[in-house]
Design an enzyme around this catalytic site. Structure first.
Site, PDB file in Angstrom:
ATOM      1  N   SER A 129      14.602 -28.443 -16.418  1.00  0.00           N
ATOM      2  CA  SER A 129      13.684 -27.471 -17.017  1.00  0.00           C
ATOM      3  C   SER A 129      14.308 -26.722 -18.181  1.00  0.00           C
ATOM      4  O   SER A 129      13.622 -26.360 -19.133  1.00  0.00           O
ATOM      5  CB  SER A 129      13.189 -26.486 -15.949  1.00  0.00           C
ATOM      6  OG  SER A 129      12.323 -27.151 -15.055  1.00  0.00           O
ATOM      7  N   GLU A 161      16.006 -27.845 -20.494  1.00  0.00           N
ATOM      8  CA  GLU A 161      15.880 -28.665 -21.698  1.00  0.00           C
ATOM      9  C   GLU A 161      14.436 -28.795 -22.195  1.00  0.00           C
ATOM     10  O   GLU A 161      14.184 -29.398 -23.241  1.00  0.00           O
ATOM     11  CB  GLU A 161      16.478 -30.059 -21.443  1.00  0.00           C
ATOM     12  CG  GLU A 161      17.985 -30.066 -21.280  1.00  0.00           C
ATOM     13  CD  GLU A 161      18.465 -29.578 -19.903  1.00  0.00           C
ATOM     14  OE1 GLU A 161      19.587 -29.051 -19.822  1.00  0.00           O
ATOM     15  OE2 GLU A 161      17.704 -29.722 -18.913  1.00  0.00           O
ATOM     16  N   CYS A 218       9.955 -27.707 -12.744  1.00  0.00           N
ATOM     17  CA  CYS A 218       9.966 -26.994 -11.466  1.00  0.00           C
ATOM     18  C   CYS A 218      11.376 -26.481 -11.212  1.00  0.00           C
ATOM     19  O   CYS A 218      12.330 -27.262 -11.151  1.00  0.00           O
ATOM     20  CB  CYS A 218       9.522 -27.927 -10.341  1.00  0.00           C
ATOM     21  SG  CYS A 218       9.544 -27.154  -8.708  1.00  0.00           S
ATOM     22  N   VAL A 219      11.489 -25.173 -11.079  1.00  0.00           N
ATOM     23  CA  VAL A 219      12.759 -24.528 -10.752  1.00  0.00           C
ATOM     24  C   VAL A 219      12.558 -23.817  -9.418  1.00  0.00           C
ATOM     25  O   VAL A 219      11.770 -22.877  -9.328  1.00  0.00           O
ATOM     26  CB  VAL A 219      13.182 -23.512 -11.841  1.00  0.00           C
ATOM     27  CG1 VAL A 219      14.551 -22.935 -11.523  1.00  0.00           C
ATOM     28  CG2 VAL A 219      13.157 -24.148 -13.223  1.00  0.00           C
ATOM     29  N   ILE A 220      13.240 -24.300  -8.398  1.00  0.00           N
ATOM     30  CA  ILE A 220      13.095 -23.735  -7.053  1.00  0.00           C
ATOM     31  C   ILE A 220      14.188 -22.694  -6.821  1.00  0.00           C
ATOM     32  O   ILE A 220      15.363 -22.943  -7.096  1.00  0.00           O
ATOM     33  CB  ILE A 220      13.141 -24.843  -5.984  1.00  0.00           C
ATOM     34  CG1 ILE A 220      11.982 -25.823  -6.210  1.00  0.00           C
ATOM     35  CG2 ILE A 220      13.093 -24.255  -4.575  1.00  0.00           C
ATOM     36  CD1 ILE A 220      11.993 -27.049  -5.321  1.00  0.00           C
ATOM     37  N   GLU A 255      20.160 -19.883  -3.828  1.00  0.00           N
ATOM     38  CA  GLU A 255      20.920 -18.772  -3.269  1.00  0.00           C
ATOM     39  C   GLU A 255      21.652 -17.954  -4.334  1.00  0.00           C
ATOM     40  O   GLU A 255      22.226 -16.921  -4.020  1.00  0.00           O
ATOM     41  CB  GLU A 255      21.932 -19.318  -2.265  1.00  0.00           C
ATOM     42  CG  GLU A 255      21.271 -19.979  -1.066  1.00  0.00           C
ATOM     43  CD  GLU A 255      22.281 -20.584  -0.101  1.00  0.00           C
ATOM     44  OE1 GLU A 255      23.502 -20.417  -0.311  1.00  0.00           O
ATOM     45  OE2 GLU A 255      21.839 -21.221   0.851  1.00  0.00           O
ATOM     46  N   HIS A 273      21.188 -18.276 -10.652  1.00  0.00           N
ATOM     47  CA  HIS A 273      20.930 -19.376 -11.581  1.00  0.00           C
ATOM     48  C   HIS A 273      19.429 -19.504 -11.864  1.00  0.00           C
ATOM     49  O   HIS A 273      19.007 -19.679 -13.008  1.00  0.00           O
ATOM     50  CB  HIS A 273      21.482 -20.684 -10.990  1.00  0.00           C
ATOM     51  CG  HIS A 273      21.272 -21.885 -11.831  1.00  0.00           C
ATOM     52  ND1 HIS A 273      21.995 -22.128 -12.972  1.00  0.00           N
ATOM     53  CD2 HIS A 273      20.414 -22.922 -11.696  1.00  0.00           C
ATOM     54  CE1 HIS A 273      21.591 -23.262 -13.507  1.00  0.00           C
ATOM     55  NE2 HIS A 273      20.630 -23.768 -12.747  1.00  0.00           N
ATOM     56  N   PHE A 326       3.318 -23.521 -20.927  1.00  0.00           N
ATOM     57  CA  PHE A 326       4.297 -23.321 -19.855  1.00  0.00           C
ATOM     58  C   PHE A 326       3.699 -23.834 -18.547  1.00  0.00           C
ATOM     59  O   PHE A 326       2.970 -23.123 -17.863  1.00  0.00           O
ATOM     60  CB  PHE A 326       4.624 -21.823 -19.748  1.00  0.00           C
ATOM     61  CG  PHE A 326       5.689 -21.477 -18.740  1.00  0.00           C
ATOM     62  CD1 PHE A 326       7.026 -21.541 -19.077  1.00  0.00           C
ATOM     63  CD2 PHE A 326       5.345 -21.076 -17.455  1.00  0.00           C
ATOM     64  CE1 PHE A 326       8.012 -21.196 -18.165  1.00  0.00           C
ATOM     65  CE2 PHE A 326       6.326 -20.729 -16.528  1.00  0.00           C
ATOM     66  CZ  PHE A 326       7.660 -20.796 -16.885  1.00  0.00           C
ATOM     67  N   ARG A 381       1.586 -26.504  -5.034  1.00  0.00           N
ATOM     68  CA  ARG A 381       1.103 -26.240  -6.385  1.00  0.00           C
ATOM     69  C   ARG A 381       1.182 -27.470  -7.281  1.00  0.00           C
ATOM     70  O   ARG A 381       0.919 -27.397  -8.486  1.00  0.00           O
ATOM     71  CB  ARG A 381       1.908 -25.093  -6.994  1.00  0.00           C
ATOM     72  CG  ARG A 381       1.567 -23.761  -6.324  1.00  0.00           C
ATOM     73  CD  ARG A 381       2.664 -22.729  -6.434  1.00  0.00           C
ATOM     74  NE  ARG A 381       2.249 -21.485  -5.813  1.00  0.00           N
ATOM     75  CZ  ARG A 381       2.277 -21.248  -4.486  1.00  0.00           C
ATOM     76  NH1 ARG A 381       2.680 -22.207  -3.650  1.00  0.00           N
ATOM     77  NH2 ARG A 381       1.881 -20.095  -4.001  1.00  0.00           N
TER      78      ARG A 381
END
Length: 158
Positions: free
Chosen positions: A65, A67, A89-91, A94, A97, A122, A136
């Site tokens: 993501s 990039e 998708c950025v999950i 912990e 980041h 976006f 989603r």
């Protein structure tokens, strides 16, 4: 509006203009590809449903993501591209980041849109876990790919 209150795949198709000559770039993150491929499928189907010709849809993959912004810029700088859709998708993990990546991607995509004066959408999920992402990306909350595609179409009709 919270996704739990509205399906990402439900939208108004009032006042849409002819898309048969418009050209779309779609930049897809390879990271979390189970999710991003579902997002791409949703975006592609929505574009086709609204009259975009398949030969006027150009897909490019990027590693992650982060990039997406540069991939979007490479497509947006092409005069023949009318709109760019960014899918990723950025999950949440912990560490912080997640925060840095999401912030950079949101700002990067916005900057590309403003720099080239064309819609750069976006379509990036930022869920807390894998299940929320699946929900989603064609699951119980619809598909963010659908939403990203219809957003691009509506912006071209502005």
């Amino acid at each position: 509006m919270a996704t739990s209150l509205k399906s990402l795949s439900q939208y108004s198709d009032k006042n849409l203009v002819d898309m048969s000559t418009k050209k779309f770039g779609i930049v897809v993150s390879e990271w979390n590809d189970e999710i991003t491929e579902a997002l791409y499928k949703g975006a592609l189907e929505t574009l086709l449903k609204h009259g975009v010709k398949k030969y006027n849809i150009f897909r490019k993959n990027v590693p992650g993501s982060f990039e997406l912004s540069l991939g979007a810029q490479w497509l947006a700088q092409l005069d023949e591209i009318d709109a760019v859709i960014c899918l990723g998708c950025v999950i949440q993990g912990e560490t912080r980041h997640f925060d840095f990546i999401c912030d950079a991607v949101a700002h990067g995509i916005t900057n590309v849109s403003l720099k080239y004066n064309k819609p750069v959408i976006f379509g990036v999920l930022t869920p807390n876990n894998q299940q929320q992402a699946l929900d989603r990306a064609g699951g119980k909350h619809g598909n963010k790919g659908d939403e990203a595609a219809i957003t691009a179409i509506k912006m071209l009709g502005f």
